[in-house]
Design an enzyme around this catalytic site. Structure first.
Site, PDB file in Angstrom:
ATOM      1  N   ARG A  47      33.110 -15.222 -45.990  1.00 45.68           N
ATOM      2  CA  ARG A  47      33.500 -16.070 -47.120  1.00 45.68           C
ATOM      3  C   ARG A  47      34.769 -15.466 -47.715  1.00 45.68           C
ATOM      4  NH1 ARG A  47      33.814 -12.173 -50.070  1.00 45.68           N
ATOM      5  NH2 ARG A  47      34.189 -13.633 -51.740  1.00 45.68           N
ATOM      6  N   ALA A  49      38.666 -17.177 -49.206  1.00 43.80           N
ATOM      7  CA  ALA A  49      39.604 -18.126 -48.586  1.00 43.80           C
ATOM      8  C   ALA A  49      40.379 -17.559 -47.385  1.00 43.80           C
ATOM      9  CB  ALA A  49      40.546 -18.667 -49.656  1.00 43.80           C
ATOM     10  N   ARG A  92      33.662 -25.845 -44.869  1.00 43.29           N
ATOM     11  CA  ARG A  92      33.736 -25.701 -46.341  1.00 43.29           C
ATOM     12  C   ARG A  92      35.011 -26.426 -46.794  1.00 43.29           C
ATOM     13  NH1 ARG A  92      32.578 -19.975 -48.937  1.00 43.29           N
ATOM     14  NH2 ARG A  92      31.943 -21.300 -50.679  1.00 43.29           N
ATOM     15  N   GLN A 197      28.578 -12.349 -55.571  1.00 44.50           N
ATOM     16  CA  GLN A 197      29.675 -11.650 -54.877  1.00 44.50           C
ATOM     17  C   GLN A 197      30.188 -10.468 -55.702  1.00 44.50           C
ATOM     18  OE1 GLN A 197      29.422 -14.958 -55.191  1.00 44.50           O
ATOM     19  NE2 GLN A 197      30.318 -16.081 -53.482  1.00 44.50           N
ATOM     20  N   ASP A 238      41.089 -20.143 -54.156  1.00 49.04           N
ATOM     21  CA  ASP A 238      40.768 -20.885 -52.931  1.00 49.04           C
ATOM     22  C   ASP A 238      41.813 -21.946 -52.643  1.00 49.04           C
ATOM     23  OD1 ASP A 238      38.113 -19.704 -53.915  1.00 49.04           O
ATOM     24  OD2 ASP A 238      37.833 -20.200 -51.800  1.00 49.04           O
ATOM     25  N   ASN A 248      39.157 -21.608 -58.027  1.00 49.99           N
ATOM     26  CA  ASN A 248      38.542 -20.333 -57.635  1.00 49.99           C
ATOM     27  C   ASN A 248      37.056 -20.419 -57.958  1.00 49.99           C
ATOM     28  OD1 ASN A 248      38.772 -17.601 -56.605  1.00 49.99           O
ATOM     29  ND2 ASN A 248      38.334 -16.902 -58.683  1.00 49.99           N
TER      30      ASN A 248
HETATM   31  O1  MRU Z   1      32.262 -18.891 -52.161  1.00 43.25           O
HETATM   32  P1  MRU Z   1      33.187 -17.774 -51.785  1.00 43.25           P
HETATM   33  O2  MRU Z   1      32.527 -16.437 -51.820  1.00 43.25           O
HETATM   34  O3  MRU Z   1      33.889 -18.050 -50.476  1.00 43.25           O
HETATM   35  O4  MRU Z   1      34.282 -17.787 -52.917  1.00 43.25           O
HETATM   36  C1  MRU Z   1      35.318 -16.840 -52.844  1.00 43.25           C
HETATM   37  C2  MRU Z   1      36.266 -16.937 -53.971  1.00 43.25           C
HETATM   38  O5  MRU Z   1      36.172 -17.754 -54.847  1.00 43.25           O
HETATM   39  C3  MRU Z   1      37.437 -15.992 -53.929  1.00 43.25           C
HETATM   40  O6  MRU Z   1      37.829 -15.621 -55.211  1.00 43.25           O
HETATM   41  C4  MRU Z   1      38.626 -16.684 -53.244  1.00 43.25           C
HETATM   42  O7  MRU Z   1      38.231 -17.246 -52.018  1.00 43.25           O
HETATM   43  C5  MRU Z   1      39.737 -15.755 -53.015  1.00 43.25           C
HETATM   44  S1  MRU Z   1      39.366 -14.534 -51.784  1.00 43.25           S
HETATM   45  C6  MRU Z   1      40.722 -13.558 -51.610  1.00 43.25           C
END
Ligand code: MRU
EC number: 5.3.1.23
Length: 350
Positions: A47, A49, A92, A197, A238, A248
């Site tokens: 996970r 981006a 996604r 996370q 994202d 985000n």
């Molecule tokens: O649902 P996730 O864990 O994929 O969400 C991740 C985020 O929101 C991060 O902040 C974003 O992808 C940036 S990662 C460098």
């Protein structure tokens, strides 16, 4: 930087660190076909981006590897790879790096499809996206760190670290560089319901690097901003839209509003591959994830049966609440449409 790699590629096989079970266990899952890779993205094995984009590129390599005969034309290549491409594209919806990576794969097929070496070129592309991402993050880290005053407490949300990227991280890259420069006294990591996370990944990454981190629930954000006076909220993205709005992890918008009230600045750290110059923030597709992520905790039901659940995975922070967007090309202060588009044009020309 001591975090294990989220993504490994060797001997024509993809290995993904299973982020669902961190930090309790460090286990890699192996993938040799693209549909399982798409499921791994959907199910959050991998996970973040940039990591999703890198993984999708390797997914296309696996799709090309699986073909038993070599298609003879661009059209035949597109046809042969279309099911895998669609599965990856549908894994996604919010992180634009996924589509950015797939479009780069399309261009390689276009260039090589009439008798060229598509598999070789796709492999080189995926490896290059992967390796480049680490370097980009180091640049983002250093640009962002130049904004962090001495003796700072900073606040971060979700995980925009090594685990979410090729390595080093975007928001955590800024924090790593600022810590190296001696300017970080402490980091507050929001736990980030429902996938945690912040609790499972960000605090683990920072502890491994010896960076002082305090974990807090999201509901403590306003209180902690008043008490601890962080200099910056630092988050990843994202998707950054043409008008400077940034999608985000859900809860980022709340933090930006609270930050405004408390005079805390907001930094979004993201590579230009996270920008979508075609839409404004209101058009960014927001992933709705299964209600079970909220009604259950560690397999145990915690909410009543048949409860209605809203589980948007992301929100969009308006540009007006963002003080700086930091990319591998520099800093966009007080972002707006003109500045974002000028930044992207300058990036494309460099
Ligand atoms: O649902 P996730 O864990 O994929 O969400 C991740 C985020 O929101 C991060 O902040 C974003 O992808 C940036 S990662 C460098």
């Amino acid at each position: 930087m001591t975090s294990p790699s989220a993504i490994k590629w060797s001997a024509q096989q993809l290995q993904l660190l299973d982020q669902r079970i961190l930090p309790a266990r460090i286990e890699y899952l192996s993938y040799s076909e693209p549909f399982a890779v798409a499921e791994a993205i959907r199910n959050m094995v991998v996970r973040g981006a940039p990591a999703i984009g890198i993984t999708a590129a390797y997914g296309m390599v696996l799709a090309a590897q699986q073909l038993t005969s070599t298609p003879a034309s661009v059209a035949a290549w597109c046809q042969a790879l279309s099911a895998a491409r669609s599965a990856l594209a549908n894994s996604r919806p919010t992180a634009v790096n996924l589509f950015w990576a797939l479009e780069r794969c399309d261009r390689v097929i276009e260039e090589q499809g009439n008798g060229g070496n598509v598999l070789g070129a796709l492999t080189a592309l995926a490896e290059n996206i992967h390796a480049e991402d680490i370097k980009l993050n180091q640049r983002i880290g250093d640009f962002g760190a130049s904004l962090i005053p001495a003796n700072s407490v900073v606040y971060t949300h979700c995980n925009a670290g090594a685990l979410a990227t090729g390595g080093y991280g975007t928001a955590l890259g800024v924090i790593r560089s600022a810590y190296r420069d001696g300017n970080i006294r402490g980091v507050i990591a929001g736990e980030t319901r429902p996938w945690l996370q912040g609790a499972r990944l960000t605090s683990w990454e920072l502890i491994q690097d010896g960076i002082p981190v305090t974990l807090a629930i999201e509901g403590a954000a306003a209180h902690l901003m008043r008490e601890q006076k962080p200099s910056w909220i630092i988050v990843g993205a994202d998707r950054v839209a043409a008008n400077g709005d940034a999608a985000n992890k859900i809860g980022t918008y709340n933090l930006a509003i609270i930050a405004k009230y408390h005079g805390v600045k907001v930094m979004v750290a993201a590579p230009t591959s996270t920008f979508d110059a075609n839409i404004d923030g209101e058009k960014i597709p927001i992933e709705q994830r299964p209600g079970e992520e909220i009604s259950h905790s560690f397999g145990q039901r915690i909410a009543p049966e048949n409860i209605n659940i809203a589980n948007p995975a992301f929100d969009v922070t308006p540009a007006a609440l963002i003080d700086a967007i930091v990319t591998e090309h520099g800093i966009i202060h007080a972002p707006n449409r003109d500045k974002v588009l000028a930044h992207l044009r300058a990036a494309a020309d460099s």
